[in-house]
Enzyme design. Sequence first.
Site, PDB file in Angstrom:
ATOM      1  N   THR C  44     -15.777 -60.302 -36.534  1.00 29.91           N
ATOM      2  CA  THR C  44     -17.022 -59.164 -37.178  1.00 29.91           C
ATOM      3  C   THR C  44     -18.112 -59.776 -36.409  1.00 29.91           C
ATOM      4  O   THR C  44     -19.077 -58.392 -37.027  1.00 29.91           O
ATOM      5  CB  THR C  44     -16.771 -60.172 -38.555  1.00 29.91           C
ATOM      6  OG1 THR C  44     -15.899 -59.975 -39.373  1.00 29.91           O
ATOM      7  CG2 THR C  44     -17.996 -59.713 -39.898  1.00 29.91           C
ATOM      8  N   ALA C  47     -19.731 -56.956 -34.039  1.00 32.34           N
ATOM      9  CA  ALA C  47     -19.927 -55.328 -35.114  1.00 32.34           C
ATOM     10  C   ALA C  47     -21.816 -55.490 -35.017  1.00 32.34           C
ATOM     11  O   ALA C  47     -22.349 -55.935 -35.433  1.00 32.34           O
ATOM     12  CB  ALA C  47     -19.764 -55.415 -35.481  1.00 32.34           C
ATOM     13  N   PHE C 118     -25.322 -42.071 -36.967  1.00 34.43           N
ATOM     14  CA  PHE C 118     -24.302 -42.311 -36.852  1.00 34.43           C
ATOM     15  C   PHE C 118     -23.386 -41.782 -35.849  1.00 34.43           C
ATOM     16  O   PHE C 118     -23.067 -40.650 -36.630  1.00 34.43           O
ATOM     17  CB  PHE C 118     -23.712 -43.602 -37.591  1.00 34.43           C
ATOM     18  CG  PHE C 118     -23.558 -44.863 -36.968  1.00 34.43           C
ATOM     19  CD1 PHE C 118     -24.764 -46.014 -36.388  1.00 34.43           C
ATOM     20  CD2 PHE C 118     -22.305 -45.461 -36.271  1.00 34.43           C
ATOM     21  CE1 PHE C 118     -24.269 -46.794 -35.210  1.00 34.43           C
ATOM     22  CE2 PHE C 118     -22.223 -46.435 -35.763  1.00 34.43           C
ATOM     23  CZ  PHE C 118     -23.377 -47.455 -35.428  1.00 34.43           C
ATOM     24  N   GLN C 232      -8.218 -47.502 -30.377  1.00 31.64           N
ATOM     25  CA  GLN C 232      -9.682 -46.640 -30.036  1.00 31.64           C
ATOM     26  C   GLN C 232     -10.303 -47.233 -29.004  1.00 31.64           C
ATOM     27  O   GLN C 232     -10.531 -48.204 -28.852  1.00 31.64           O
ATOM     28  CB  GLN C 232     -10.682 -46.443 -31.092  1.00 31.64           C
ATOM     29  CG  GLN C 232     -12.074 -45.703 -30.849  1.00 31.64           C
ATOM     30  CD  GLN C 232     -12.799 -45.584 -32.837  1.00 31.64           C
ATOM     31  OE1 GLN C 232     -13.345 -46.899 -33.035  1.00 31.64           O
ATOM     32  NE2 GLN C 232     -13.514 -44.640 -32.901  1.00 31.64           N
ATOM     33  N   HIS C 234     -13.490 -46.914 -26.043  1.00 30.21           N
ATOM     34  CA  HIS C 234     -14.674 -46.765 -25.779  1.00 30.21           C
ATOM     35  C   HIS C 234     -15.059 -46.187 -24.464  1.00 30.21           C
ATOM     36  O   HIS C 234     -14.332 -46.750 -23.682  1.00 30.21           O
ATOM     37  CB  HIS C 234     -15.678 -47.700 -26.164  1.00 30.21           C
ATOM     38  CG  HIS C 234     -17.224 -47.833 -26.797  1.00 30.21           C
ATOM     39  ND1 HIS C 234     -17.982 -48.323 -25.724  1.00 30.21           N
ATOM     40  CD2 HIS C 234     -17.669 -47.470 -27.646  1.00 30.21           C
ATOM     41  CE1 HIS C 234     -19.078 -47.746 -26.136  1.00 30.21           C
ATOM     42  NE2 HIS C 234     -18.815 -47.928 -27.698  1.00 30.21           N
ATOM     43  N   LEU C 244     -18.739 -54.992 -23.691  1.00 33.72           N
ATOM     44  CA  LEU C 244     -19.255 -53.301 -24.144  1.00 33.72           C
ATOM     45  C   LEU C 244     -20.644 -52.652 -24.337  1.00 33.72           C
ATOM     46  O   LEU C 244     -21.396 -53.732 -24.281  1.00 33.72           O
ATOM     47  CB  LEU C 244     -19.087 -53.141 -26.107  1.00 33.72           C
ATOM     48  CG  LEU C 244     -18.826 -51.727 -26.605  1.00 33.72           C
ATOM     49  CD1 LEU C 244     -17.442 -51.330 -25.754  1.00 33.72           C
ATOM     50  CD2 LEU C 244     -19.158 -51.471 -27.792  1.00 33.72           C
ATOM     51  N   GLU C 247     -23.393 -47.671 -26.881  1.00 36.24           N
ATOM     52  CA  GLU C 247     -23.991 -45.573 -26.214  1.00 36.24           C
ATOM     53  C   GLU C 247     -25.923 -45.815 -25.564  1.00 36.24           C
ATOM     54  O   GLU C 247     -25.723 -45.215 -25.390  1.00 36.24           O
ATOM     55  CB  GLU C 247     -23.912 -44.778 -28.076  1.00 36.24           C
ATOM     56  CG  GLU C 247     -22.841 -44.088 -27.151  1.00 36.24           C
ATOM     57  CD  GLU C 247     -21.157 -44.064 -28.395  1.00 36.24           C
ATOM     58  OE1 GLU C 247     -20.817 -44.154 -28.343  1.00 36.24           O
ATOM     59  OE2 GLU C 247     -21.999 -43.593 -29.310  1.00 36.24           O
ATOM     60  N   ARG C 278     -17.434 -39.573 -27.937  1.00 37.62           N
ATOM     61  CA  ARG C 278     -16.884 -40.904 -27.174  1.00 37.62           C
ATOM     62  C   ARG C 278     -15.379 -40.574 -27.135  1.00 37.62           C
ATOM     63  O   ARG C 278     -15.138 -41.218 -25.492  1.00 37.62           O
ATOM     64  CB  ARG C 278     -16.780 -42.177 -28.283  1.00 37.62           C
ATOM     65  CG  ARG C 278     -17.791 -42.984 -28.817  1.00 37.62           C
ATOM     66  CD  ARG C 278     -16.566 -44.234 -29.576  1.00 37.62           C
ATOM     67  NE  ARG C 278     -18.390 -44.258 -30.072  1.00 37.62           N
ATOM     68  CZ  ARG C 278     -17.604 -45.867 -30.941  1.00 37.62           C
ATOM     69  NH1 ARG C 278     -17.082 -46.751 -31.233  1.00 37.62           N
ATOM     70  NH2 ARG C 278     -19.108 -46.272 -31.566  1.00 37.62           N
ATOM     71  N   HIS C 346     -10.737 -51.158 -28.209  1.00 35.95           N
ATOM     72  CA  HIS C 346     -12.155 -50.843 -28.743  1.00 35.95           C
ATOM     73  C   HIS C 346     -11.586 -51.452 -30.213  1.00 35.95           C
ATOM     74  O   HIS C 346     -12.094 -52.527 -30.792  1.00 35.95           O
ATOM     75  CB  HIS C 346     -13.178 -49.960 -28.852  1.00 35.95           C
ATOM     76  CG  HIS C 346     -14.490 -50.716 -29.820  1.00 35.95           C
ATOM     77  ND1 HIS C 346     -15.256 -51.533 -29.536  1.00 35.95           N
ATOM     78  CD2 HIS C 346     -15.072 -49.541 -30.226  1.00 35.95           C
ATOM     79  CE1 HIS C 346     -15.986 -51.342 -30.157  1.00 35.95           C
ATOM     80  NE2 HIS C 346     -16.257 -50.199 -31.136  1.00 35.95           N
ATOM     81  N   ARG C 381     -11.401 -44.036 -35.583  1.00 34.32           N
ATOM     82  CA  ARG C 381     -12.680 -44.340 -37.251  1.00 34.32           C
ATOM     83  C   ARG C 381     -13.583 -44.090 -36.195  1.00 34.32           C
ATOM     84  O   ARG C 381     -14.119 -44.179 -35.918  1.00 34.32           O
ATOM     85  CB  ARG C 381     -12.024 -46.244 -36.910  1.00 34.32           C
ATOM     86  CG  ARG C 381     -13.362 -46.470 -37.561  1.00 34.32           C
ATOM     87  CD  ARG C 381     -13.327 -48.170 -37.328  1.00 34.32           C
ATOM     88  NE  ARG C 381     -13.820 -48.667 -35.895  1.00 34.32           N
ATOM     89  CZ  ARG C 381     -15.030 -48.469 -35.506  1.00 34.32           C
ATOM     90  NH1 ARG C 381     -15.793 -48.419 -36.435  1.00 34.32           N
ATOM     91  NH2 ARG C 381     -14.913 -49.012 -34.659  1.00 34.32           N
ATOM     92  N   LEU C 382     -14.374 -43.517 -37.658  1.00 31.63           N
ATOM     93  CA  LEU C 382     -15.731 -43.481 -37.279  1.00 31.63           C
ATOM     94  C   LEU C 382     -16.493 -44.068 -37.527  1.00 31.63           C
ATOM     95  O   LEU C 382     -16.326 -45.560 -37.879  1.00 31.63           O
ATOM     96  CB  LEU C 382     -16.299 -42.861 -38.698  1.00 31.63           C
ATOM     97  CG  LEU C 382     -16.169 -41.602 -38.996  1.00 31.63           C
ATOM     98  CD1 LEU C 382     -17.089 -40.544 -40.090  1.00 31.63           C
ATOM     99  CD2 LEU C 382     -15.962 -41.358 -37.745  1.00 31.63           C
TER     100      LEU C 382
END
Lengths: 282, 345, 567
Positions: C44, C47, C118, C232, C234, C244, C247, C278, C346, C381-382
Amino acid sequence: MKRYAYYMSCINESMTKEVDRSIDFWQKDLGLEFVKLHEGTCCGGSNLDYVSPKHFALVNARNIALAEKMGLDLVVSCNTCLMTIRTAKKKLDETPALKKEVNDILKKEGLEYRGTSEVRHLLWVLVDDVGLDTIKAKVTVPLKNYRIAPFYGCHILRPSTVLGRDNPLAPSSLDQLIEALGGQTIPFEHKNRCCGFHTLLVAEEESLNVAAEALEEAINSKADFIVTPCPLCHTVLDGYQSKALKQAHIDSSIPVFHISEMVGLALGYTAKQLGIKRHIVC
Amino acid sequence: MTEIIDQHQEGKRDVTFRVFRFNPQVDSKPYFDDYTISAERGITVLRSLNYIKEHVDATLSFRAFCQAGICGSCGMRVNGISKLACTSQVWDELDKCREPGIIRVEPLRSLPMIKDLIVDMDPLVDKMTRYSNWIDSTMPLADMGKKEFLISEEEFQQYDKATDCILCASCVSECSILRANKEYVSPAVLLKSYRMNVDSRDGIHDLRLAELVKDHGVWDCTHCYRCQESCVKSIPIMEAIHAIREDALESRGPRDTSGAKHAEAFMEDIEKKGKLVEATLPIRTNGVVWTLRNLLPMAMKMIVKRRTPPPPPLVKSAKGIKIFRAMFREMTEHVKQDHLKSHKK
Amino acid sequence: MKPFDIVIVGGGGAGLYAAMEAMKTNPALNIAVLSKVYPNRSHTSAAQGGANAALANKAKDDSVEMHIFDTIKGSDYLADQDAVDVLCSEAPKIIRELENIGTPWSRMEDNTIAQRPFGGAGRPRCCYCADKTGHTILQTLYEQCLRKGVLFFNEYFALNLSVHGSRSRGLIAMNMKTGKVEAFPAKTVIFATGGYAKMYWNRSSNAAGNTGDGQAIAYRAGIPMKDMEFVQFHPTGLRKSGLLVTEGARGEGGYLINKDGERFMARYAKEKMELGPRDLVSRSIETEILEGRGFDSPAGKYIHLDLRHLGADLIKSRLPQIREMSLNFEGVDPIEEPIPIRPTAHYSMGGIDTDNFGRTVMDGVYAAGECACVSVHGANRLGGNSLLDILVFGRIAGHTAAEEAGKFEPGSISEEELRESVEEIRTRMQPSGHYERYGALREELGQTLALNVGIFRESSLLHKGIQDIAELKERFKKVRVFDSSDVFNTNLQQVLELKNMLDLAETVAVGALAREESRGSHTRIDFPVRDDEKWHKHTLATLVDGKAIPGEKPVTMGRYELQERTY
C-alpha cells in the site's frame, strides 16, 4: 599575515585554557594573526536555539557582526560553537525578517549583521588557508613514529547542510593535517562519531558509554594518542576518560591532544609550553 | 562527464561483497563471507544481494520488499553506514570502500540480531506504542467520517516532511545514545512523536509530552546529528527533537527536568554574564547531591591540574556586557509580544 | 492456541482497515492480523497518486453518481454496478474518516482536503498527500491499530486454510523467526494479501512479495478466482527492475524514442503523442519492441524515455523523483542520457471472487483489497480507485466478519494437518539428484507471461504460455531449498511464493485464452473487438483435481447500459 577575528569559546576560557594558549605560541609562525573578540558572548551551546530561537539569532548575529565590523572572517576553535554560529548565520541569511528584527536591536551597539564574514573552524584555516605545503615546510619536529587517531567529533561535520567542509561520512581534513605534520593516521571507525559531551549532565552513563567506545577503539588500534579539533570532545575523552573506561571495564588509558597542541609540538614548542601537562591523562 | 562515458564503456566491474553472516542455530559468533560478482553499472546493492542469493548462496538472508525505496525493509549498513540497500548504487559504494573493491554489508545496529542481515524491529514498534505514536482524534465519535478538520497550510508544513518517515530504522542504527542504552526512545520515535504533537487533530499532546520528558526520553539526545545525516528521506530529525524540547520548556516550564534546567541555564548565564558559568552548571542541572556524588572525585583531579572552571564570581563577563544585556532584554520583550500575538490567534 | 474470532491475513490497507473496523464493530472479539512483513512495509505504501472520492471540495458540481459512471465506463462495463455503487458512495466517508484519525492529506486554499484530476475521471476528485498518499494512509492505519492494541503476528507466512467440508477452521502459517508451523484456529478468516502482478517478475512494478499468497491459498482450498486475465500494464517501467516511472515524465514533455531515433508515438496517436491513454501507449511501446525497433540489452529489450531536451533545470526542479529513481535503479542520469523503459505489469484486477460484503463461497472466508475481485474495476482499473477499493472493502469485510463470526462454531486444527503442512516443506528440502533453482524458474515465469500472456495476446501465444507454465510447474517439483535453517528461512519463503505464483499464473493464462474478445486491459490480436454478446460476463477459475476449471458469472447491471468506451 592573514588576519582573522577569533571567537573565544567559554570552555577555552575555563577548562581548556591550553587551546588558546598554544595557538598564541605558533600563530605568527604560520603567518596568522588572530584578533580576539573580547566582546563576544556565549553562542548558546546546542541549547539556546530551541530555548529561545530569537535570542539565539541575536546573540550570534552579534558575534558575527563584531567580526564584520573589523572586516574579518570569524575563526572558531570549538566544534559546537562553530556549528551553532553557522546555524544562526544560515537562519539569518535565509530569513530577512529575522535579520531585520535582530539588526534593529544591534543598532544600539552600533553593530549590523550583514552576512559578509565567513564563520570557519581553526582546522579549516590551517588546511585551506595556510595550506598543507606551508605547514609541512614549517615543521621542525615531525610527528613521525606517532600513530594518531583522528577524532573529528560531530559538529565540525554535521549537520552537513550547515557545515559542509568535509564529507560527513568520510572526513579528511584532520587526517591531512596530521600527515602534513609528519604523523601517521590510523584507520579509526569512530573518527566521525560522537564523544557524548552534550548529555554528560543529563544522561551521564549513556554519555560515558559513547566516549568509552571511541577510546576503546583507539586503545585497541594501538594509537599513541587521539587528536581532536574540539575542546568539548577533549573534555570528555581526556577529563572523563578514567570514569568512562572504568564503567566499560577497560584497564588502560590514552592521551588526547587538541589540534593546536599537535601543531605546536610539530613546530618545536614543548609540551610544557603548550599546556599539555594540564591534561588529566598525559 | 568523460568519467561517466568511460564507465559506460567499461560496463562491468568485479566487486566483492563482504557480508556479515550469523545463523543463531549453528554459529556461536558472527563471521564474514566474501562473494565476488561481476556488477554492471546501474546495479544496486540489493540487486547484487538478490543475485548472490539466487546464484551463489541461497542461505544468505536479508529482508527486501518493494525494492523501490518506499517500504523501508532493506535497511542495512553498507560500508559502515546505515541505508537502504535498494537505493544504493554499487558503483557509488565502490568509491567509499575502505579496502578497494570490497563492499562491506552488515546488519543495522542497536536492534537485536535475528539472522545475517535481519534484525528484530519489535523494539521499535514497542517504543512507538509506549510514546503513543498515533493521533487520538478530537473529532466526536458521532461526526467521524462526516466532517473534515480544517488544516492550514502552515500547520501542514509543520509535519509534512516528518510524515515522509518509512521507519527503515537507519537513524535508529546510527544513533549514538541508543548504542549506549537500548532503552532510549530513539530518533524515529521522537520524529513521529513530534509529528503527532504538532497535529491539531490530536487530543493527547500533554500525555505524550509527559512520557517524552521522562528518563530515556527527549532530553537524552546528544545532538550528534547522525540520525539526520543518515536519514534516507533527508528528514531534519534534529529539528523535530529540538521542537519537542522547545515545547517541553514552554508547556511544562523550565524547572521540569534536569534536561530542561540544563537548557535554561544557558539562557540565564548569557543574560547575566554573556558567558557560561560552567562551575555551577552541574548543580543547576542535577542539584548538589548528584554533583557531589558524581563529580567530586573528578573535581579533585581537575583541581590538581588547575582545570576546574572558575567559581561564578570569578567568571569574567564579556566586554561591554551592559549594552549586551539591554539588547538581550529587548529581545525578551519581542518574544513576549510574539507569545501574546500567537495566543490571541 | 485459543481459537480466534477473526484472523486477518495481510497487513496492508485492506487488512488494517478490516482489523480496525472489526474491533469497532465488536470490541469483545479476539482478532489477529498475520502479515509476512511488518505491516508498515506493505505494498500500500507504494501507491503515490491518491484515492478518489466525490467530496466536491475542488469541483463543486462533482457527485457520487459521476464517480460511479466514470468507474463503470473505465471498467469497460465489466464491473458489477451494485459494487461500484458501494465503492463510490462510501468514498467520501472513508476519506473523511482517515482525515479524522490523522492522514496528512494535502490541503486546498480553504483548508479542506485537496483534490486533483486523474485519468478517466470527469472531475478532479483524487484526494492525495503529495506523492506519498499510500504511504501516509498505511502509516495512519498502522498507528491506529497500535493505538487500539490489535494483536499482530508479524513475519508469519501463511501456508494453508484448514478446510472441513464447506467451511474453514482457520489458517496454518509459518513463523519466519522460528520456522515453526503454527495453527490459527479461527471462526473467520479474511484474506487481504494484495495483488499477484509480481508473477511477471522483472516485468512488474510490484513489490517482491506481491505473489498472490492469499489468492493461491484460497484457490487451493477450492474457492474460485474471478477475472484473473485482467492485468493492468503501465507504459513506463524501468528496464532492469520494472519499477515505475510515473506519468509526470511524459506530462512534462518527455519523448518516447525507438532505436532508429524516431518519436514513434506519431504512428499511434498523432495528436496526443506520448500523452495518449495508458493502455494505448503500452501497446505502442510493445509493438515497437516486437517489430524490432527496440534497443537490446542483457536485461531485455527496451525503448528510450528521453528527457534531455527539457534541460537540467526543469528536470531537477519538476522531476527530481524520476531523476533519483533513474539514477538509483538504472545508474542513468536523465539530464545526460535517456531512460531505458518498457511496459510493466502494475495491477491485478482479478482475484478471489467475493460478494459486496467480502464473502467468498466458503463459509467464514472473506477477502478484500487487490487480492479480492468484487468486482469494482472490471476489465480496467481507474487511477485513484485502488487505494479506495482497499479502504472501502477492507472496512466492509472487517465489519461483516465481526458480525458473522458468531454464526460459526469455533474450529480446531489437528496436529495431523499441521504435520502435513510441515511435511510438504520438509520434502522440498531433501532433494536428490538433479535439482532446479527457484530463481531461474521465477525469471522464466515472468518472461513467458510477459511474452505470451502480456499486453498482446493471441491463441497460439496463450497456448504456448499455458504449456510453459505447466512445464515450470513440473520443474518446480525439483526445486531445491538450500537453506536448512529454521530461523528466517527466506530461501524457503521465496520457493513457497513461487509455488503460489505458478498456481495463479495458470488461471491468468487459462482465463486469457477463454476470453475471446478485447476488453479493457485484455487485448486479443485474434479477437480485436469487445464482444458483449458472448463475453459480457466474469470468468471464474476453480481448482478441481489439480486443474483450473473455467466457469463464468453474470455481470450485475444497474442504471448504466453498455456503451462503447471512448475518451
